[in-house]
Structure formats: C-alpha cells, structure tokens
Design a protein around this motif. Structure first.
Motif, mmCIF file in Angstrom:
data_model
loop_
_atom_site.group_PDB
_atom_site.id
_atom_site.type_symbol
_atom_site.label_atom_id
_atom_site.label_comp_id
_atom_site.label_asym_id
_atom_site.label_seq_id
_atom_site.Cartn_x
_atom_site.Cartn_y
_atom_site.Cartn_z
ATOM 1 N N PHE A 49 63.981 58.200 55.898
ATOM 2 C CA PHE A 49 63.108 57.467 56.820
ATOM 3 C C PHE A 49 62.795 58.288 58.077
ATOM 4 C CE2 PHE A 49 65.359 54.005 54.521
ATOM 5 C CZ PHE A 49 64.252 53.400 53.952
ATOM 6 N N ARG A 50 63.013 59.604 58.005
ATOM 7 C CA ARG A 50 62.875 60.460 59.194
ATOM 8 C C ARG A 50 61.471 60.397 59.781
ATOM 9 N NH1 ARG A 50 62.821 62.914 54.548
ATOM 10 N NH2 ARG A 50 61.268 64.521 54.021
ATOM 11 N N HIS A 51 60.444 60.185 58.962
ATOM 12 C CA HIS A 51 59.075 60.077 59.462
ATOM 13 C C HIS A 51 58.698 58.621 59.769
ATOM 14 C CE1 HIS A 51 58.721 64.237 58.492
ATOM 15 N NE2 HIS A 51 58.617 64.064 57.183
ATOM 16 N N LEU A 52 59.267 57.687 59.034
ATOM 17 C CA LEU A 52 58.901 56.279 59.230
ATOM 18 C C LEU A 52 59.500 55.717 60.519
ATOM 19 C CD1 LEU A 52 57.381 53.883 58.019
ATOM 20 C CD2 LEU A 52 59.479 53.239 56.808
ATOM 21 N N ILE A 53 60.703 56.153 60.885
ATOM 22 C CA ILE A 53 61.354 55.635 62.097
ATOM 23 C C ILE A 53 60.455 55.819 63.332
ATOM 24 C CG2 ILE A 53 63.297 55.948 63.666
ATOM 25 C CD1 ILE A 53 65.022 56.608 61.187
ATOM 26 N N PRO A 54 59.967 57.028 63.621
ATOM 27 C CA PRO A 54 59.093 57.158 64.798
ATOM 28 C C PRO A 54 57.747 56.455 64.625
ATOM 29 C CG PRO A 54 59.242 59.241 63.614
ATOM 30 C CD PRO A 54 60.258 58.344 63.009
ATOM 31 N N ALA A 55 57.316 56.279 63.379
ATOM 32 C CA ALA A 55 56.041 55.590 63.141
ATOM 33 C C ALA A 55 56.149 54.099 63.417
ATOM 34 C CB ALA A 55 55.574 55.826 61.709
ATOM 35 N N LEU A 56 57.363 53.557 63.383
ATOM 36 C CA LEU A 56 57.571 52.136 63.683
ATOM 37 C C LEU A 56 57.808 51.981 65.183
ATOM 38 C CD1 LEU A 56 59.836 51.132 60.658
ATOM 39 C CD2 LEU A 56 57.442 50.480 61.029
ATOM 40 N N ASP A 57 56.825 52.376 65.956
ATOM 41 C CA ASP A 57 56.928 52.328 67.408
ATOM 42 C C ASP A 57 57.065 50.876 67.868
ATOM 43 O OD1 ASP A 57 56.886 53.425 70.016
ATOM 44 O OD2 ASP A 57 54.775 52.889 70.210
ATOM 45 N N GLY A 58 57.976 50.631 68.804
ATOM 46 C CA GLY A 58 58.197 49.273 69.285
ATOM 47 C C GLY A 58 59.258 48.522 68.528
ATOM 48 N N TRP A 59 59.910 49.185 67.575
ATOM 49 C CA TRP A 59 60.991 48.573 66.804
ATOM 50 C C TRP A 59 62.284 49.338 67.025
ATOM 51 C CZ3 TRP A 59 60.781 44.241 63.599
ATOM 52 C CH2 TRP A 59 59.504 43.703 63.389
#
Length: 281
Positions: A49-59
C-alpha cells in the motif's frame, strides 16, 4: 521500530512493533483523520500500500502485516484462517484503541475485511480485486491440498525461499498478475520471498483459508461494500466480484480498465479516487 525492517522499506519511520496476543505485529500508522484499516493479500505485506497510503489524503491509515507475513511474527501457526485471523485483528484494534470506519482489503485481505465486519462496527468495506471465489476445476481441490501438505513439511519454506528468491522468478510471478511494477516494487517482493518465515506464513494462510464458509454467510453481511475490480487482473477476474456482489446484500461493483491484480500498486491515484468517490456518495 526494531531494525527488522530494511533501511529503505516503505514507511519505515511510521512502523512499529505491537504485541497483541498471540502475534507480534508490525504496523504502519500514517496520517490523520478518520481511520482506514488496510489489509494486504496473501504473499504481500503492508508495503503493497506504499502508493495508496499517501493517495488517501485526509485519512489515518493503519496498515498491519498479517500474521506470519512481512515483518509480523506469528505467535500461533494455527490461526492463519479467515476467522481466527479476523479475531486476532479485532484484538489488536481493541488493544490499541483503533476504531476504523473503513476497511480496505486487497485480494484475500478483502475476505478478511468482510469477516472483520461481523466482529466490529464498520461504515464500509472496500475490496480491491477481492478474492471471494474458489479456484476453479481441479485447482479448487489440488491447490489447497498442496498448500496444506507444504505448510506442514519441514524445510519446505526455506527451500522455496532459496529457489524463488531471485529477481527473475519474482518478475515472472508479478507479470502473471497482470501488473507491471517498478524496480523498487520488484525488489520489495524479492525481500519478502527471501524470508523463509514469510513463505511459511503465506503457505499456512493458503492451507487454512476457507472462502466457502465466508461466502455461505454472505447474505447476512449487511455492511456497505464496494468491490473494485480491474479488467486486466489475471488472478481474480472481474466476474468474481460481480458474482460476490450478487450474494452480498449491500454491495456495489466498480470496474477499472487497464490495470492488473496489483492495481493499487500500479495506479494508486485511480484506485484512491474510486474509493473516496464511492464513500462520498
């Protein structure tokens, strides 16, 4: 976090070891806002999830390595099945005071997310290429049987780790998912396969996984669910998500073109937009 993680491991600075019986968990805790629990699939780790974590901004993203895989040390090899693993996750969440609104699971992690929804209150479950179907034909009988045999055979994980722990083998495995990864992504999976304990945990999970039991209870699972499928997935084709959605009372299906099984590692932005857009609706 003890120096069990490689120096360049994704989100190493946000990872820590948490002892919650019976396992010694490695957990990434990153961001601020409503909490999302991210669960990886078999053979991966929270690094996926290394790319998805920063893409889920505000979470706020809570991302554990599952028992026996990645850098989580399993305290019991009898608890790799869907039900006990969900129970142990619920124990971890309660102990740490984490109250996720949403659980996002990739592949086998989606099945785990649905099981977890029967144990704790959740706003929603999201499955990315959710592995909610059986292997077809003879594979449906032989693959689980083979996994059970290998998981109890001494030295097999070490042998597999040595034989498959090469860049060429890992690239071949990843290519079969329909998802081309960058060199860093390939290197991270190579690091995992070189760990005999990780291979052992993956085999144990495959041996004890009973998706038929979970889906038999699907009509009673009332959590809102999004099954996100991708057209290029060579492991879990989109029809599996469509069939599963027909069994779940409150499930939506959304299909993304041009991505493979590891869609969240290929195009995290597109996956995150699909998830947050659905949640907003």
């Amino acid at each position: 976090m003890p120096n069990t993680l490689p120096p360049d491991w994704p989100f190493r600075g946000d990872a820590r070891q948490v002892r919650a019986r019976p396992h010694d968990w490695c957990v990434i805790d990153h961001g601020a806002g409503p909490t999302a629990l991210l669960l990886h699939g078999a053979g991966a780790s929270g690094h996926s999830f290394r790319h998805l974590i920063p893409a889920l901004d505000g979470w706020r993203c809570i991302v554990p390595d599952l028992p026996g895989q990645g850098f989580t040390r399993a305290g019991s090899r009898t608890r790799f099945g869907i039900e006990p693993m969900a129970e142990d996750l619920a124990t971890l969440l309660a102990q740490q005071g984490w109250q996720p609104e949403v659980v996002i699971g990739h592949s086998a992690g989606a099945a785990l997310a649905l099981q977890l929804s029967t144990l704790i209150p959740l706003r929603a479950v999201v499955g990315i290429n959710a592995a909610l179907g059986q292997f077809e034909g003879a594979a449906g009988f032989l693959f689980p049987l083979l996994a059970r045999a290998l998981s109890v055979t001494p030295f097999v994980p070490s042998v597999i780790s040595r034989l498959w722990g090469t860049e060429g083998k890992i690239r071949s495995l990843l290519d079969n998912t329909g998802s081309p990864l960058d060199p860093a992504g390939v290197a991270q999976y190579l690091t995992l396969v070189k760990k005999a304990a990780h291979v052992d945990g993956t085999l144990g999970m495959m041996a004890q996984w009973r998706i038929d039991r979970l889906m038999a209870r699907a009509p009673q699972m009332t959590v809102r669910s999004l099954l996100l499928a991708t057209a290029g997935d060579r492991i879990v084709p989109p029809r599996v998500s469509r069939q599963a959605a027909g069994m779940l009372p409150r499930a939506d299906v959304l299909e993304l073109p041009g991505l493979g099984h590891l869609a969240h590692e290929e195009d995290a932005s597109a996956v995150a937009q699909a998830i947050t857009g659905w949640l907003a609706r």
